[in-house]
Design a protein around this motif. Structure first.
Motif, short mmCIF file in Angstrom:
data_model
loop_
_atom_site.label_atom_id
_atom_site.label_comp_id
_atom_site.label_asym_id
_atom_site.label_seq_id
_atom_site.Cartn_x
_atom_site.Cartn_y
_atom_site.Cartn_z
N MET A 76 48.66 9.93 -22.78
CA MET A 76 47.33 9.86 -23.38
C MET A 76 46.83 8.43 -23.15
O MET A 76 47.54 7.46 -23.46
CB MET A 76 47.38 10.18 -24.88
N GLU A 77 45.64 8.30 -22.59
CA GLU A 77 45.10 6.99 -22.31
C GLU A 77 44.05 6.64 -23.37
O GLU A 77 43.00 7.26 -23.45
CB GLU A 77 44.49 6.96 -20.91
N PRO A 78 44.34 5.65 -24.22
CA PRO A 78 43.44 5.32 -25.33
C PRO A 78 42.22 4.53 -24.87
O PRO A 78 42.24 3.87 -23.82
CB PRO A 78 44.33 4.47 -26.25
N TYR A 99 47.60 15.89 -34.00
CA TYR A 99 48.30 15.52 -32.78
C TYR A 99 49.66 16.19 -32.69
O TYR A 99 50.13 16.53 -31.61
CB TYR A 99 48.44 14.00 -32.70
N ILE A 134 41.34 8.94 -27.83
CA ILE A 134 41.94 9.19 -26.53
C ILE A 134 40.83 9.50 -25.53
O ILE A 134 40.03 10.41 -25.74
CB ILE A 134 42.93 10.37 -26.59
N HIS A 157 49.10 3.17 -22.29
CA HIS A 157 49.24 4.60 -22.53
C HIS A 157 50.06 4.88 -23.79
O HIS A 157 50.81 4.03 -24.26
CB HIS A 157 49.93 5.28 -21.34
N TRP A 168 41.91 16.22 -30.21
CA TRP A 168 42.08 15.09 -29.30
C TRP A 168 41.19 13.92 -29.70
O TRP A 168 41.47 12.78 -29.32
CB TRP A 168 41.74 15.50 -27.87
N ILE A 213 43.73 12.20 -20.40
CA ILE A 213 45.12 12.64 -20.32
C ILE A 213 45.50 12.55 -18.84
O ILE A 213 44.79 13.07 -17.98
CB ILE A 213 45.31 14.08 -20.81
#
Length: 309
Positions: A103-105, A225, A283, A147, A187, A286
Motif C-alpha cells: 500500500m503506497e501512502p 483494513y 492510501i 510503503h 481503503w 496499491i
C-alpha cells in the motif's frame, strides 16, 4: 621469551616500540582466530511487525567470518551525522523472497532549503525525502519506495505473469466494484500513527528468518483494513497456507545487523525534523512488486491508483 627480552634491551627506543607493536598485533590476531563477534543490546517489543519480528536480541554473540572487523565509532543520530560515512560500507546483504503487495501512502509537501546557498527552496514529497535523508546520513542503501506491506513473500506463483494476472484481474476488479458501489471507504480510511520502532534480528535465533536491523513507524490497526487484508489474502492464496499476521508499518531504513548504524534514536530525531511523519495518511495506490533477491533487485510490476479523495 628470554631471547625477545634481550633483543629489546639492545634495541633503540623507536625500534623497541615498533617491535612491541608488531608482536601485539600478532598476538591479537591469534587470539581472535580470524573471527569477530557482533553484540547487540537487548530490549523486547512484544508485537510482531508484519514480515519481520520486533524482538531485539540481548548479548547474542554471533561469529562473523571474513576476518577481523575493526571497531566502528558510535554514530550521532542527528542532522549533523554524515561526515563519517564509509563509502565502502556493505550494502544490505539479506535476500528477500517472492512477490509482495504494497500500500503506497499519500505524501505531503516539504520545503527543502539548499545546502549550497542556504537560501534556495525546493519542494519534495516528505516520505521520499525522509527515506533519502536517513539513508544518506547513515550511509545506507535507500528503500526504493515508501510503503506499508500488505502481503509479503508470495512464493506460490510459478511466474511473474501468473501473479500479475491475479493482480490485474480479480484484485483490480474487486477494487473497481468497491468504487462503483461506494464501498471504497475500506481503503480510504487513513492510517493513523501509533509508534516508532527499532529492531535487530538474526536468522535462526528465536525463530527469526532474517539477518537485519531496521527502523520504522507503526500504524494503529483498524477493523476496515483487517477485513481488506483477509479479502486480499484469499484472492492470492486461495486458502493455501496460514494467514500472515498483519501489523501495519512503514520502514524507513534497513541495515545489516552487525555494527548497525541504526538505533532507537533515529526515528525520534527524524520526527523532530519532519513532523509530518506522525500525520494520518490515506492510501493512494496499491502496487505489486517482485521482491526476490537483494533490495537492489526489487522491481515494480504493476500499480493500481485509488479514487479515495
Amino acid at each position: 621469551m628470554i631471547m625477545v627480552s634481550i633483543a629489546l634491551i639492545n634495541m633503540s627506543q623507536s625500534a623497541r616500540d615498533s617491535l612491541t607493536t608488531f608482536l601485539l598485533f600478532i598476538i591479537g590476531t591469534l587470539r581472535n582466530g580470524a573471527y569477530a563477534y557482533a553484540i547487540t543490546k537487548y530490549f523486547v517489543v512484544e508485537q510482531k511487525r508484519g514480515w519481520h519480528s520486533s524482538s531485539i536480541l540481548e548479548s547474542k554473540r554471533r561469529k562473523i567470518s571474513n576476518g577481523i572487523k575493526s571497531p566502528k565509532p558510535n554514530p550521532l543520530f542527528s542532522s549533523s551525522f554524515n561526515s563519517d560515512n564509509d563509502d565502502n560500507r556493505e550494502e544490505l546483504r539479506f535476500r528477500f523472497k517472492g512477490y509482495t503487495i504494497w500500500m503506497e501512502p499519500e505524501q505531503f509537501p516539504v520545503e527543502i532549503i539548499s545546502k549550497e546557498d542556504g537560501v534556495s527552496v525546493t519542494t519534495a514529497s516528505d516520505l521520499d525525502h525522509i527515506i533519502a535523508t536517513v539513508s544518506t546520513e547513515q550511509g545506507l542503501q535507500p528503500i526504493p519506495k515508501p510503503h506499508v506491506t500488505l502481503l509479503y513473500g508470495m512464493s506460490q506463483f510459478s511466474s511473474e505473469e501468473e501473479v500479475k494476472a491475479v493482480f490485474k484481474g480479480e484484485f483490480k476488479d474487486s477494487i473497481s466494484k468497491m468504487e462503483i458501489g461506494d464501498t471504497i471507504g475500506s481503503w480510504s480510511s487513513p492510517l493513523k500513527f501509533y509508534d516508532e520502532l527499532f529492531g535487530i534480528c538474526f536468522d535462526g535465533v528465536d525463530g527469526e528468518e532474517m539477518d537485519m536491523a531496521w527502523t520504522e513507524i507503526t500504524y494503529a490497526k483498524a477493523p476496515e483494513y483487517e477485513r481488506m487484508v483477509d479479502i486480499v489474502y484469499q484472492m492470492f492464496y486461495k486458502n493455501q497456507g496460514s494467514m500472515q499476521k498483519w501489523s501495519p508499518h512503514l520502514s524507513l531504513a534497513y541495515d545489516n545487523p552487525e555494527d548497525t548504524r541504526l538505533s532507537s534514536a533515529v526515528v525520534p530525531d527524524l520526527i523532530s525534523r519532519f513532523p509530518t511523519l506522525t500525520k494520518d495518511r490515506k492510501i493512494e495506490a496499491i502496487s505489486l512488486w517482485d521482491t526476490n533477491g537483494r533490495m537492489s533487485d526489487w522491481k515494480c510490476l504493476d500499480r493500481i491508483f485509488l479514487r479515495n479523495n
